[in-house]
Scaffold this motif. Sequence first.
Motif, short mmCIF file in Angstrom:
data_model
loop_
_atom_site.label_atom_id
_atom_site.label_comp_id
_atom_site.label_asym_id
_atom_site.label_seq_id
_atom_site.Cartn_x
_atom_site.Cartn_y
_atom_site.Cartn_z
N TRP A 199 29.07 1.70 -12.85
CA TRP A 199 27.96 3.17 -12.78
C TRP A 199 27.34 2.79 -13.61
N ALA A 200 27.31 1.86 -15.00
CA ALA A 200 26.03 1.71 -15.99
C ALA A 200 24.54 2.78 -15.54
N ALA A 201 23.79 3.11 -14.55
CA ALA A 201 23.10 3.00 -14.56
C ALA A 201 22.54 4.31 -13.18
N THR A 202 23.55 4.80 -13.52
CA THR A 202 24.02 6.16 -12.85
C THR A 202 22.63 6.63 -13.42
N SER A 203 21.75 7.79 -12.61
CA SER A 203 20.87 9.09 -12.96
C SER A 203 20.57 9.90 -12.21
N TRP A 204 19.08 10.44 -12.42
CA TRP A 204 19.30 12.46 -11.68
C TRP A 204 17.67 11.74 -11.08
N GLY A 205 18.13 12.06 -9.88
CA GLY A 205 16.47 11.82 -8.93
C GLY A 205 17.04 11.58 -7.20
N ASP A 222 0.73 -1.20 -0.16
CA ASP A 222 0.17 0.23 -0.05
C ASP A 222 0.77 1.50 -0.11
N VAL A 223 2.24 0.99 0.95
CA VAL A 223 3.38 2.46 1.05
C VAL A 223 2.93 2.88 -0.41
N ILE A 224 3.99 2.22 -1.82
CA ILE A 224 4.85 2.15 -2.58
C ILE A 224 3.32 2.15 -4.08
N ARG A 225 1.92 2.26 -3.83
CA ARG A 225 0.52 3.08 -4.42
C ARG A 225 0.49 4.39 -5.35
N GLY A 226 0.24 4.51 -5.82
CA GLY A 226 0.41 5.86 -6.31
C GLY A 226 1.65 6.41 -6.95
N PRO A 227 1.63 7.80 -7.33
CA PRO A 227 2.42 8.60 -7.50
C PRO A 227 4.26 8.84 -7.21
N ALA A 228 5.00 8.55 -6.94
CA ALA A 228 6.09 9.49 -6.05
C ALA A 228 6.40 10.72 -5.65
N ALA A 229 6.58 11.00 -5.17
CA ALA A 229 6.67 12.98 -4.22
C ALA A 229 7.23 13.17 -4.57
N PRO A 230 7.58 14.67 -5.43
CA PRO A 230 8.28 15.20 -6.07
C PRO A 230 9.80 15.57 -5.45
N CYS A 231 10.61 15.94 -6.30
CA CYS A 231 12.16 15.51 -5.45
C CYS A 231 13.04 16.61 -6.08
N GLU A 232 13.41 16.93 -5.36
CA GLU A 232 14.95 17.98 -6.19
C GLU A 232 15.51 17.26 -7.14
N GLY A 233 16.11 16.41 -6.68
CA GLY A 233 17.88 15.03 -7.50
C GLY A 233 18.26 15.32 -7.68
N ARG A 234 19.46 14.56 -7.18
CA ARG A 234 20.62 14.86 -6.81
C ARG A 234 21.99 13.56 -7.74
N PHE A 235 22.58 13.13 -8.40
CA PHE A 235 23.72 12.32 -9.11
C PHE A 235 23.61 11.49 -8.36
N LEU A 236 22.85 9.84 -8.64
CA LEU A 236 22.82 8.94 -8.14
C LEU A 236 24.13 7.54 -9.27
N HIS A 237 23.75 6.69 -8.20
CA HIS A 237 25.17 5.84 -8.25
C HIS A 237 23.93 4.68 -9.45
N ARG A 238 22.94 4.37 -8.16
CA ARG A 238 22.17 3.28 -9.38
C ARG A 238 21.49 2.81 -8.45
N ASP A 239 23.44 1.45 -8.37
CA ASP A 239 23.35 0.19 -7.70
C ASP A 239 24.33 0.77 -6.77
N PHE A 240 23.88 1.01 -5.42
CA PHE A 240 25.15 1.52 -4.69
C PHE A 240 24.87 -0.13 -3.24
N HIS A 241 25.83 -0.73 -4.03
CA HIS A 241 25.80 -1.59 -2.25
C HIS A 241 27.22 -2.30 -2.35
N PRO A 242 27.47 -3.09 -1.21
CA PRO A 242 28.65 -3.50 -0.97
C PRO A 242 29.14 -4.62 -2.10
N GLY A 243 28.97 -5.11 -2.88
CA GLY A 243 29.18 -5.88 -4.08
C GLY A 243 29.24 -4.76 -5.24
#
Length: 318
Positions: free
Chosen positions: A218-224, A175-196
Amino acid sequence: MTKHAEAGAVRLLTLAWVSRHLEVGERIVGGTEALHGGITAEMRRLTLRTRDGGIRDLVLRTFVDVEYAEDWLTREAGALTLLPGTGVPAPELVAVDPTAAQCEYPSLLMTHLAGRTVLDNEGLETRVPLLARQLVAIHALRPAERPRKYVTLTTADTVVPPKGADAAAWAAAIDVIRGPAAPCEGRFLHRDFHPGNVLFDVPPASPAAARITGVVDWAATSWGPTGLDVAHCSANLALLHGPAWGLRFAAAYEEAGGVPAAAASERLCWLVRDALAFSEEVQSVSQPWREAGRTDLTTRAVKERLDAYVTALMDTLG
């Protein structure tokens, strides 16, 4: 042509392309060592003999029959071009062939970084704050040209609750993820940052002296929203080491000066969304962990941890 002969031909085409991008007097002197841990790409370390007789290594990243290879390699090449001089330890781009114009498959060649991935439980108290500080530094980058906007594929209808999961907790999480995401200012994202995707130097006699030597993939680099990166690393830590470590990373990111969300409800939304995303790919995620030595992380064990993590999120933040 047999599969073995075909694989040999692919290798020769790729190595010919690599050779054209080496420095004057360099040559490949060893075998091509496979690097484990990737899910979508083949990774190989190439050992070179330099003109003055020294040795250095490069890393070859190849996508074989991957639908979005051109986009991913183009984005990774752009990120690796941006990162030198920023203080974020990342490989340097040597060459890229995103459309397989010269290689059999889309490929990227980059410098090799010292260090190794560490997925063990020992030393987590040291590594988690290091991961948090590194992610804050990535989010602080302000590129002249923004990468593409983030995407999230998981929806309330695609979640696959594990067998025997806490039905009430999962229903509330969905239920938490139903509906659109909240608007945000956005930042530079790695988008797959984890210990691996983080390399460490860990002195054998002093795990507490561990330091990060590189961030890769860095293949999934995004802005968000920064909360996306925080949630992804949190979920990985929860599955690798237990739910408490997922919650601990989110707190460590804030302690390091990061702002994961403008509101508590938004923070919960990203944490839950990424956790639920793992329900669709437990097998593909856990297999590389077992290959890296974490044989305890069977598909069943990871599903149980995922259920425990989702329940913990809803009990703690819901």
